[in-house]
Scaffold this motif. Structure first.
Motif, PDB file in Angstrom:
ATOM      1  N   ALA A   7      73.514  49.203 -78.678  1.00 30.23           N
ATOM      2  CA  ALA A   7      72.407  49.592 -77.792  1.00 30.23           C
ATOM      3  C   ALA A   7      72.804  49.276 -76.347  1.00 30.23           C
ATOM      4  CB  ALA A   7      71.128  48.847 -78.183  1.00 30.23           C
ATOM      5  N   PRO A   8      73.487  50.216 -75.667  1.00 29.28           N
ATOM      6  CA  PRO A   8      73.967  49.933 -74.307  1.00 29.28           C
ATOM      7  C   PRO A   8      72.866  49.983 -73.255  1.00 29.28           C
ATOM      8  CG  PRO A   8      74.605  52.150 -74.959  1.00 29.28           C
ATOM      9  CD  PRO A   8      73.951  51.518 -76.162  1.00 29.28           C
ATOM     10  N   ALA A   9      73.011  49.150 -72.239  1.00 29.48           N
ATOM     11  CA  ALA A   9      72.091  49.161 -71.094  1.00 29.48           C
ATOM     12  C   ALA A   9      72.355  50.399 -70.243  1.00 29.48           C
ATOM     13  CB  ALA A   9      72.290  47.904 -70.258  1.00 29.48           C
ATOM     14  N   LYS A  10      71.394  50.699 -69.377  1.00 28.91           N
ATOM     15  CA  LYS A  10      71.548  51.818 -68.432  1.00 28.91           C
ATOM     16  C   LYS A  10      71.312  51.309 -67.020  1.00 28.91           C
ATOM     17  CE  LYS A  10      67.022  52.187 -67.275  1.00 28.91           C
ATOM     18  NZ  LYS A  10      66.486  52.046 -65.889  1.00 28.91           N
ATOM     19  N   ILE A  11      71.897  52.042 -66.064  1.00 27.81           N
ATOM     20  CA  ILE A  11      71.516  51.847 -64.666  1.00 27.81           C
ATOM     21  C   ILE A  11      71.036  53.177 -64.111  1.00 27.81           C
ATOM     22  CG2 ILE A  11      72.982  49.855 -64.168  1.00 27.81           C
ATOM     23  CD1 ILE A  11      75.011  51.807 -62.897  1.00 27.81           C
ATOM     24  N   ASN A  12      70.155  53.105 -63.135  1.00 26.44           N
ATOM     25  CA  ASN A  12      69.688  54.308 -62.444  1.00 26.44           C
ATOM     26  C   ASN A  12      70.581  54.600 -61.254  1.00 26.44           C
ATOM     27  OD1 ASN A  12      67.053  53.096 -63.713  1.00 26.44           O
ATOM     28  ND2 ASN A  12      66.592  55.248 -63.250  1.00 26.44           N
ATOM     29  N   LEU A  13      71.202  55.765 -61.245  1.00 29.61           N
ATOM     30  CA  LEU A  13      71.885  56.224 -60.044  1.00 29.61           C
ATOM     31  C   LEU A  13      70.863  56.785 -59.066  1.00 29.61           C
ATOM     32  CD1 LEU A  13      74.983  58.014 -61.640  1.00 29.61           C
ATOM     33  CD2 LEU A  13      74.776  55.637 -60.873  1.00 29.61           C
ATOM     34  N   SER A  14      69.760  57.282 -59.617  1.00 27.35           N
ATOM     35  CA  SER A  14      68.617  57.687 -58.787  1.00 27.35           C
ATOM     36  C   SER A  14      67.344  57.531 -59.596  1.00 27.35           C
ATOM     37  CB  SER A  14      68.755  59.138 -58.304  1.00 27.35           C
ATOM     38  OG  SER A  14      68.500  60.042 -59.362  1.00 27.35           O
ATOM     39  N   LEU A  15      66.253  57.317 -58.882  1.00 23.43           N
ATOM     40  CA  LEU A  15      64.924  57.280 -59.496  1.00 23.43           C
ATOM     41  C   LEU A  15      63.948  57.831 -58.468  1.00 23.43           C
ATOM     42  CD1 LEU A  15      63.308  54.308 -61.477  1.00 23.43           C
ATOM     43  CD2 LEU A  15      61.996  55.991 -60.182  1.00 23.43           C
ATOM     44  N   ASP A  16      63.375  58.984 -58.770  1.00 21.86           N
ATOM     45  CA  ASP A  16      62.421  59.616 -57.858  1.00 21.86           C
ATOM     46  C   ASP A  16      61.087  59.778 -58.574  1.00 21.86           C
ATOM     47  OD1 ASP A  16      61.400  60.771 -55.620  1.00 21.86           O
ATOM     48  OD2 ASP A  16      62.544  62.635 -55.752  1.00 21.86           O
ATOM     49  N   VAL A  17      60.008  59.453 -57.889  1.00 22.10           N
ATOM     50  CA  VAL A  17      58.653  59.651 -58.413  1.00 22.10           C
ATOM     51  C   VAL A  17      58.058  60.838 -57.665  1.00 22.10           C
ATOM     52  CG1 VAL A  17      56.401  58.616 -58.810  1.00 22.10           C
ATOM     53  CG2 VAL A  17      58.452  57.180 -58.867  1.00 22.10           C
ATOM     54  N   LEU A  18      57.696  61.887 -58.405  1.00 23.56           N
ATOM     55  CA  LEU A  18      57.302  63.158 -57.797  1.00 23.56           C
ATOM     56  C   LEU A  18      55.802  63.318 -57.640  1.00 23.56           C
ATOM     57  CD1 LEU A  18      59.779  65.448 -59.782  1.00 23.56           C
ATOM     58  CD2 LEU A  18      60.123  64.367 -57.552  1.00 23.56           C
ATOM     59  N   LEU A 186      52.220  57.682 -53.141  1.00 19.12           N
ATOM     60  CA  LEU A 186      53.152  58.801 -53.142  1.00 19.12           C
ATOM     61  C   LEU A 186      53.571  59.237 -51.739  1.00 19.12           C
ATOM     62  CD1 LEU A 186      51.592  60.871 -56.066  1.00 19.12           C
ATOM     63  CD2 LEU A 186      53.874  59.848 -56.038  1.00 19.12           C
ATOM     64  N   ASP A 187      52.630  59.181 -50.780  1.00 22.74           N
ATOM     65  CA  ASP A 187      52.958  59.654 -49.432  1.00 22.74           C
ATOM     66  C   ASP A 187      53.838  58.671 -48.659  1.00 22.74           C
ATOM     67  OD1 ASP A 187      50.931  57.793 -49.314  1.00 22.74           O
ATOM     68  OD2 ASP A 187      49.867  58.759 -47.671  1.00 22.74           O
ATOM     69  N   GLU A 188      54.092  57.474 -49.227  1.00 28.12           N
ATOM     70  CA  GLU A 188      54.918  56.481 -48.537  1.00 28.12           C
ATOM     71  C   GLU A 188      56.301  56.314 -49.173  1.00 28.12           C
ATOM     72  OE1 GLU A 188      52.819  52.797 -48.266  1.00 28.12           O
ATOM     73  OE2 GLU A 188      51.103  53.664 -47.189  1.00 28.12           O
ATOM     74  N   LEU A 189      56.564  57.050 -50.254  1.00 33.47           N
ATOM     75  CA  LEU A 189      57.822  56.876 -50.968  1.00 33.47           C
ATOM     76  C   LEU A 189      58.995  57.500 -50.211  1.00 33.47           C
ATOM     77  CD1 LEU A 189      56.868  57.621 -54.699  1.00 33.47           C
ATOM     78  CD2 LEU A 189      57.111  55.395 -53.590  1.00 33.47           C
ATOM     79  N   ILE A 190      60.141  56.870 -50.346  1.00 30.34           N
ATOM     80  CA  ILE A 190      61.394  57.445 -49.864  1.00 30.34           C
ATOM     81  C   ILE A 190      62.081  58.094 -51.063  1.00 30.34           C
ATOM     82  CG2 ILE A 190      63.660  56.948 -48.868  1.00 30.34           C
ATOM     83  CD1 ILE A 190      62.351  54.523 -47.482  1.00 30.34           C
ATOM     84  N   HIS A 191      62.355  59.392 -50.974  1.00 28.12           N
ATOM     85  CA  HIS A 191      62.881  60.133 -52.115  1.00 28.12           C
ATOM     86  C   HIS A 191      64.402  60.252 -52.045  1.00 28.12           C
ATOM     87  CE1 HIS A 191      58.815  61.299 -53.310  1.00 28.12           C
ATOM     88  NE2 HIS A 191      58.588  61.550 -52.032  1.00 28.12           N
ATOM     89  N   PRO A 192      65.083  59.978 -53.152  1.00 23.31           N
ATOM     90  CA  PRO A 192      66.542  60.135 -53.166  1.00 23.31           C
ATOM     91  C   PRO A 192      66.953  61.609 -53.121  1.00 23.31           C
ATOM     92  CG  PRO A 192      65.720  59.566 -55.347  1.00 23.31           C
ATOM     93  CD  PRO A 192      64.560  59.455 -54.421  1.00 23.31           C
TER      94      PRO A 192
END
Length: 283
Positions: A7-18, A186-192
């Motif tokens: 069960a390998p771990a993961k990392i996020n190269l990006s995470l965007d909330v739309l 949502l209006d304050e998020l920085i999007h990748p």
């Protein structure tokens, strides 16, 4: 019969909330890749129709609250399995760390039970089942490198990043994903720059990949836990080429191509927190 599943771990190269969904969840877009830090799951079939879990961790429950237990219960219920199973979990992935530890255990349980009971289900079938358990579970069923969208249930495979070293540093705190998502404005998020990141993966451009890493949740977690920001700044100063908080945190990772530099960063970060790992990408 005894089976084993990694069960390998993961990392996020990006995470965007739309956007916010009508069901209370958020629409997300996440590029994830697996790393060489894994839990080990052991399956023992039992004639008695029950599920038991054993593990040595004071932070993880060994009952129906455990996501691996929920995965087994869902699998048994969905496919009307009357046999039982004992699941032994060897935990190596830090808990509540943004590395998908619970999700990857649940995904491994779905894969393992599919083999144990010779169900011959596809990974797509298992991922659909995993979507009922948590946002990261469908991706973890597949592993590798991919982009997850919707609530996390839509997974598309991507080209793996260039081979490199990964330094992980987790401060001595746990972060609740639910708590972080509740604080989203949502209006304050920085999007990748997700499309640009995908392009860098297709071209195998390590340097540009590192400059396009991004996580919309990073500032939210850092405002609540300033030590996460301190760790990120320290890792950048130590020479990491690409540095980002994974998931909802608090783990920060650094990517670097040179092994000697990776060891220097690893040693440097051990002065900031106890849980520091030096691993390779699997994705």
């Amino acid at each position: 019969m005894v089976l084993y599943e990694k069960a390998p771990a993961k990392i996020n190269l990006s995470l965007d909330v739309l956007s916010k969904r009508d069901d209370g969840y958020h629409n997300v877009e996440m590029i994830m890749t697996t790393i060489d830090l894994s839990d080990r799951i052991e399956f023992h079939e039992m004639k008695k129709d029950r599920i038991t879990i054993s593990l040595e961790s004071r932070f993880v429950p060994n009952d129906e609250r455990n996501l691996a237990y929920k995965a087994a219960a869902l699998f048994k219920e969905r496919y009307d399995i009357k046999a039982g199973v004992h699941i032994k979990i060897e935990k190596n992935i830090p808990v509540s760390a943004g590395l998908g530890g619970g999700s990857t255990d649940a995904a491994a349980v779905l894969r393992g039970l599919n083999r144990l009971w010779s169900m011959n289900l596809s990974l797509s079938d298992l991922a659909n089942l995993g979507a009922e358990l948590g946002t990261d579970v469908p991706f973890c069923v597949y592993g590798g490198t991919g982009i997850a969208s919707g609530r996390g249930e839509i997974v598309k495979s991507l080209k793996a990043p260039p081979a490199c070293w990964v330094v992980l540093a987790k401060p001595n705190i746990g972060v609740s994903s639910g708590m972080v998502f509740q604080q989203i404005k949502l209006d304050e998020l920085i999007h990748p720059t997700t499309k640009e990141l995908i392009k860098t993966l297709e071209e195998g451009d390590f340097s540009r990949m590192c400059t396009n890493l991004g996580n919309s949740l990073e500032n939210i977690t850092m405002e609540r836990h300033p030590e996460v920001r301190q760790i990120k700044e320290a890792m950048i100063q130590a020479g990491s080429t690409g540095t980002l908080m994974s998931g909802s945190g608090p783990t920060v990772y650094g990517l670097v191509m040179q092994e000697n530099k990776a060891h220097r960063i690893y040693n440097s970060m051990r002065g900031f927190c106890e849980e520091v790992f030096l691993v390779r990408l699997l994705g």
